[in-house]
Design a protein around this motif. Structure first.
Motif, PDB file in Angstrom:
ATOM      1  N   GLY A 164       0.810  -1.208   0.000  1.00 57.58           N
ATOM      2  CA  GLY A 164       0.000   0.000   0.000  1.00 57.58           C
ATOM      3  C   GLY A 164       0.843   1.257   0.000  1.00 57.58           C
ATOM      4  O   GLY A 164       2.063   1.217  -0.132  1.00 57.58           O
ATOM      5  N   THR A 165       0.158   2.379   0.169  1.00 62.61           N
ATOM      6  CA  THR A 165       0.779   3.698   0.174  1.00 62.61           C
ATOM      7  C   THR A 165       0.617   4.323   1.545  1.00 62.61           C
ATOM      8  O   THR A 165      -0.491   4.353   2.096  1.00 62.61           O
ATOM      9  CB  THR A 165       0.102   4.604  -0.879  1.00 62.61           C
ATOM     10  OG1 THR A 165       0.172   3.966  -2.153  1.00 62.61           O
ATOM     11  CG2 THR A 165       0.792   5.960  -0.957  1.00 62.61           C
ATOM     12  N   VAL A 166       1.703   4.842   2.098  1.00 64.36           N
ATOM     13  CA  VAL A 166       1.660   5.503   3.399  1.00 64.36           C
ATOM     14  C   VAL A 166       0.876   6.809   3.262  1.00 64.36           C
ATOM     15  O   VAL A 166       1.198   7.645   2.416  1.00 64.36           O
ATOM     16  CB  VAL A 166       3.086   5.776   3.919  1.00 64.36           C
ATOM     17  CG1 VAL A 166       3.040   6.563   5.232  1.00 64.36           C
ATOM     18  CG2 VAL A 166       3.852   4.466   4.103  1.00 64.36           C
ATOM     19  N   VAL A 167      -0.168   6.951   4.070  1.00 60.00           N
ATOM     20  CA  VAL A 167      -0.984   8.167   4.034  1.00 60.00           C
ATOM     21  C   VAL A 167      -0.800   9.021   5.296  1.00 60.00           C
ATOM     22  O   VAL A 167      -1.198  10.180   5.316  1.00 60.00           O
ATOM     23  CB  VAL A 167      -2.483   7.860   3.808  1.00 60.00           C
ATOM     24  CG1 VAL A 167      -2.696   7.255   2.430  1.00 60.00           C
ATOM     25  CG2 VAL A 167      -3.044   6.954   4.891  1.00 60.00           C
ATOM     26  N   ALA A 168      -0.175   8.452   6.332  1.00 57.91           N
ATOM     27  CA  ALA A 168       0.110   9.203   7.558  1.00 57.91           C
ATOM     28  C   ALA A 168       1.216   8.499   8.329  1.00 57.91           C
ATOM     29  O   ALA A 168       1.330   7.278   8.285  1.00 57.91           O
ATOM     30  CB  ALA A 168      -1.137   9.316   8.428  1.00 57.91           C
ATOM     31  N   THR A 169       2.026   9.296   9.017  1.00 59.71           N
ATOM     32  CA  THR A 169       3.019   8.750   9.936  1.00 59.71           C
ATOM     33  C   THR A 169       2.786   9.388  11.304  1.00 59.71           C
ATOM     34  O   THR A 169       2.287  10.508  11.399  1.00 59.71           O
ATOM     35  CB  THR A 169       4.464   9.036   9.484  1.00 59.71           C
ATOM     36  OG1 THR A 169       4.666  10.442   9.426  1.00 59.71           O
ATOM     37  CG2 THR A 169       4.757   8.414   8.136  1.00 59.71           C
ATOM     38  N   ASN A 170       3.153   8.672  12.336  1.00 60.55           N
ATOM     39  CA  ASN A 170       2.977   9.174  13.693  1.00 60.55           C
ATOM     40  C   ASN A 170       4.146  10.093  14.032  1.00 60.55           C
ATOM     41  O   ASN A 170       5.170   9.647  14.531  1.00 60.55           O
ATOM     42  CB  ASN A 170       2.866   8.020  14.681  1.00 60.55           C
ATOM     43  CG  ASN A 170       2.512   8.487  16.068  1.00 60.55           C
ATOM     44  OD1 ASN A 170       2.514   9.667  16.366  1.00 60.55           O
ATOM     45  ND2 ASN A 170       2.212   7.532  16.932  1.00 60.55           N
ATOM     46  N   GLU A 171       3.966  11.378  13.769  1.00 62.79           N
ATOM     47  CA  GLU A 171       5.032  12.352  13.985  1.00 62.79           C
ATOM     48  C   GLU A 171       5.371  12.528  15.462  1.00 62.79           C
ATOM     49  O   GLU A 171       6.454  13.009  15.801  1.00 62.79           O
ATOM     50  CB  GLU A 171       4.667  13.684  13.339  1.00 62.79           C
ATOM     51  CG  GLU A 171       4.582  13.576  11.826  1.00 62.79           C
ATOM     52  CD  GLU A 171       4.151  14.870  11.152  1.00 62.79           C
ATOM     53  OE1 GLU A 171       3.937  15.881  11.862  1.00 62.79           O
ATOM     54  OE2 GLU A 171       4.034  14.859   9.920  1.00 62.79           O
TER      55      GLU A 171
ATOM     56  N   VAL B 279      -1.730   3.202   6.253  1.00 60.99           N
ATOM     57  CA  VAL B 279      -1.516   2.805   4.862  1.00 60.99           C
ATOM     58  C   VAL B 279      -2.855   2.673   4.149  1.00 60.99           C
ATOM     59  O   VAL B 279      -3.803   2.109   4.692  1.00 60.99           O
ATOM     60  CB  VAL B 279      -0.759   1.449   4.814  1.00 60.99           C
ATOM     61  CG1 VAL B 279      -0.619   0.933   3.398  1.00 60.99           C
ATOM     62  CG2 VAL B 279       0.611   1.587   5.476  1.00 60.99           C
ATOM     63  N   ASP B 280      -2.890   3.204   2.914  1.00 58.57           N
ATOM     64  CA  ASP B 280      -4.011   2.956   2.010  1.00 58.57           C
ATOM     65  C   ASP B 280      -3.662   1.652   1.305  1.00 58.57           C
ATOM     66  O   ASP B 280      -2.750   1.619   0.474  1.00 58.57           O
ATOM     67  CB  ASP B 280      -4.152   4.105   1.020  1.00 58.57           C
ATOM     68  CG  ASP B 280      -5.305   3.913   0.052  1.00 58.57           C
ATOM     69  OD1 ASP B 280      -6.112   2.972   0.239  1.00 58.57           O
ATOM     70  OD2 ASP B 280      -5.386   4.692  -0.914  1.00 58.57           O
ATOM     71  N   PRO B 281      -4.331   0.555   1.638  1.00 53.29           N
ATOM     72  CA  PRO B 281      -3.913  -0.753   1.139  1.00 53.29           C
ATOM     73  C   PRO B 281      -4.237  -0.970  -0.339  1.00 53.29           C
ATOM     74  O   PRO B 281      -5.218  -0.439  -0.854  1.00 53.29           O
ATOM     75  CB  PRO B 281      -4.689  -1.740   2.014  1.00 53.29           C
ATOM     76  CG  PRO B 281      -5.906  -0.990   2.436  1.00 53.29           C
ATOM     77  CD  PRO B 281      -5.493   0.457   2.525  1.00 53.29           C
ATOM     78  N   ASP B 282      -3.378  -1.757  -0.986  1.00 53.60           N
ATOM     79  CA  ASP B 282      -3.604  -2.156  -2.378  1.00 53.60           C
ATOM     80  C   ASP B 282      -4.472  -3.404  -2.456  1.00 53.60           C
ATOM     81  O   ASP B 282      -4.658  -3.962  -3.523  1.00 53.60           O
ATOM     82  CB  ASP B 282      -2.269  -2.422  -3.082  1.00 53.60           C
ATOM     83  CG  ASP B 282      -1.476  -1.153  -3.327  1.00 53.60           C
ATOM     84  OD1 ASP B 282      -2.052  -0.056  -3.228  1.00 53.60           O
ATOM     85  OD2 ASP B 282      -0.277  -1.261  -3.601  1.00 53.60           O
ATOM     86  N   GLY B 283      -4.967  -3.869  -1.358  1.00 54.96           N
ATOM     87  CA  GLY B 283      -5.805  -5.058  -1.279  1.00 54.96           C
ATOM     88  C   GLY B 283      -5.855  -5.489   0.171  1.00 54.96           C
ATOM     89  O   GLY B 283      -5.245  -4.861   1.031  1.00 54.96           O
ATOM     90  N   ALA B 284      -6.566  -6.543   0.428  1.00 55.36           N
ATOM     91  CA  ALA B 284      -6.665  -7.043   1.798  1.00 55.36           C
ATOM     92  C   ALA B 284      -5.340  -7.660   2.225  1.00 55.36           C
ATOM     93  O   ALA B 284      -4.705  -8.363   1.438  1.00 55.36           O
ATOM     94  CB  ALA B 284      -7.775  -8.069   1.898  1.00 55.36           C
TER      95      ALA B 284
END
Length: 124
Positions: free
Chosen positions: A76-83, A105-110
């Motif tokens: 998936g794509t990282v959409v947020a990190t715990n700053e 993460v915005d997942p590319d699938g399950a």
């Protein structure tokens, strides 16, 4: 010693957890993992927009005992990190399932091959 295993998420054999909420998957390390590492002094996480791949390292946790890779339980794509972890990496020790989360993460699938809470407990 009994370790906290939350029933609202899935687990990787490498001791990361994944919790899906509204189509986004939050990742972190388990209570067992933070205990094994000891006092965490630094967390290196990917930037927003970076890709993560199943079973590939996506970050590093450094403790007084060891440096350990973090392994992604999904693509998936990282959409947020715990700053908050930049200034307070000890949050991973204090609250690994809450304030000590790592990335979303915005997942590319399950996610595949993740353990149920009971399966994870059995492996501890």
């Amino acid at each position: 010693m009994g370790f906290d295993v939350r029933d609202d998420r899935r687990y990787a054999e490498s001791h990361e957890w994944a919790a899906e909420r509204n189509g986004v998957v939050r990742l972190g390390i388990t209570d067992f993992a933070q205990d094994e590492l000891g006092d965490i002094v630094f967390v290196d996480l990917p930037s927003t927009g970076e890709q993560v791949e199943t079973d590939a390292p996506f970050g590093v946790v450094e403790s007084i005992k060891a440096v350990s890779d973090l392994y992604a339980p999904l693509d998936g794509t990282v959409v947020a990190t715990n700053e908050d972890l930049d200034d307070r990496p000890e949050l991973v020790n204090e609250d690994p399932f809450g304030d000590g989360w790592m990335v979303e993460v915005d997942p590319d699938g399950a996610p595949e091959n993740l353990l149920t809470p009971d399966e994870y407990r059995e492996g501890l």
